[in-house]
Design an enzyme around this catalytic site. Sequence first.
Site, PDB file in Angstrom:
ATOM      1  N   THR A 111       0.860  -1.184   0.000  1.00 14.84           N
ATOM      2  CA  THR A 111       0.000   0.000   0.000  1.00 14.84           C
ATOM      3  C   THR A 111       0.895   1.231   0.000  1.00 14.84           C
ATOM      4  O   THR A 111       1.649   1.456   0.952  1.00 14.84           O
ATOM      5  CB  THR A 111      -0.923   0.004   1.224  1.00 14.84           C
ATOM      6  OG1 THR A 111      -1.728  -1.179   1.209  1.00 14.84           O
ATOM      7  CG2 THR A 111      -1.837   1.226   1.207  1.00 14.84           C
ATOM      8  N   LYS A 131      -8.076   0.617  -2.147  1.00 21.32           N
ATOM      9  CA  LYS A 131      -7.562   0.094  -0.875  1.00 21.32           C
ATOM     10  C   LYS A 131      -7.649   1.160   0.219  1.00 21.32           C
ATOM     11  O   LYS A 131      -8.019   0.863   1.362  1.00 21.32           O
ATOM     12  CB  LYS A 131      -6.116  -0.366  -1.060  1.00 21.32           C
ATOM     13  CG  LYS A 131      -5.377  -0.750   0.232  1.00 21.32           C
ATOM     14  CD  LYS A 131      -5.973  -1.965   0.911  1.00 21.32           C
ATOM     15  CE  LYS A 131      -5.239  -2.322   2.196  1.00 21.32           C
ATOM     16  NZ  LYS A 131      -3.911  -2.878   2.003  1.00 21.32           N
ATOM     17  N   LYS A 190     -32.307   6.632  16.405  1.00 20.72           N
ATOM     18  CA  LYS A 190     -32.850   6.244  17.715  1.00 20.72           C
ATOM     19  C   LYS A 190     -31.758   5.618  18.583  1.00 20.72           C
ATOM     20  O   LYS A 190     -31.547   6.018  19.736  1.00 20.72           O
ATOM     21  CB  LYS A 190     -34.010   5.266  17.539  1.00 20.72           C
ATOM     22  CG  LYS A 190     -34.541   4.690  18.875  1.00 20.72           C
ATOM     23  CD  LYS A 190     -35.668   3.713  18.653  1.00 20.72           C
ATOM     24  CE  LYS A 190     -35.204   2.400  18.049  1.00 20.72           C
ATOM     25  NZ  LYS A 190     -34.391   1.593  18.996  1.00 20.72           N
TER      26      LYS A 190
END
Length: 272
Positions: free
Chosen positions: A93, A163, A239
């Site tokens: 990466t 990625k 909620k």
Amino acid sequence: MSAPVRVGFVGLGNIGKPMALRLAAAPGIDLHVHDVASEPVAELVAAGATAPGSVAALAAAVDVVCVMVRDDEQVRAVAAEVPAETVLVIHSTVAPGTPAELAEGRRVLDAPVSGGPMGAADGSLAIMVGGAEDAFAAARPALDVMGAKVVHAGPVGAGTRMKLARNLIHFVAFTAVTEAQRLAEAAGLDLVALGDVVRHTDAITGGPGAIMYRETTAPIAPDDFWHGVFTHVTALGEKDLGLAIALADELGVDVPLAREALPRLGKGLGLR
């Protein structure tokens, strides 16, 4: 019978080594490996790979070079040894601009992976690929051995961008988990039991990926199928977030991600 695909693999670390072991065991792959550490190289040689002794020698002997090293600097160092006609597959990466920079005059695929060492070991990685069709086709036999989900995301750089988007989910979710754990701990709950519940229900619902079926983030038209689905999701989410924030206030726990999520949920889903 077709000739084997000649593949080089550089970087035999925690993820790279099991990826390379998958290639070594695969029929139709002639694997050559290199790493600065001798132990994983010896293990791959025992598994049937060849170890030429240098990146340059490896690159000269193969058609595809897969790289799984630490950072951009190391990727550039490997790339400098790879001939222009050889397909360079970057599994590391790297920065978003690095693949396109390295693709000047080279056949480059950026192909980062998701799935960690476990996915690498059993061949179940997701591999996100950017690059030209011809380079992708040349590397595909090796990619299919290493990954169960191989996605051609687009031109060079697209795999890295995908990625980074995927890992944004991963690590923001981790941060949200640490926030939820603080709340659960303050409420006197068993954190291990909570983790079991989270993993169990995410396996059923798909976790955050369960909302990722639309092709755009644009506002949803009222007559769109997803408008009704996400209206229901938003109502439940607002909620439950409101109740969790109220509990956090009661217990004196800081939950900034929950406070950010409450006003952003519906808009992020495309409702307003």
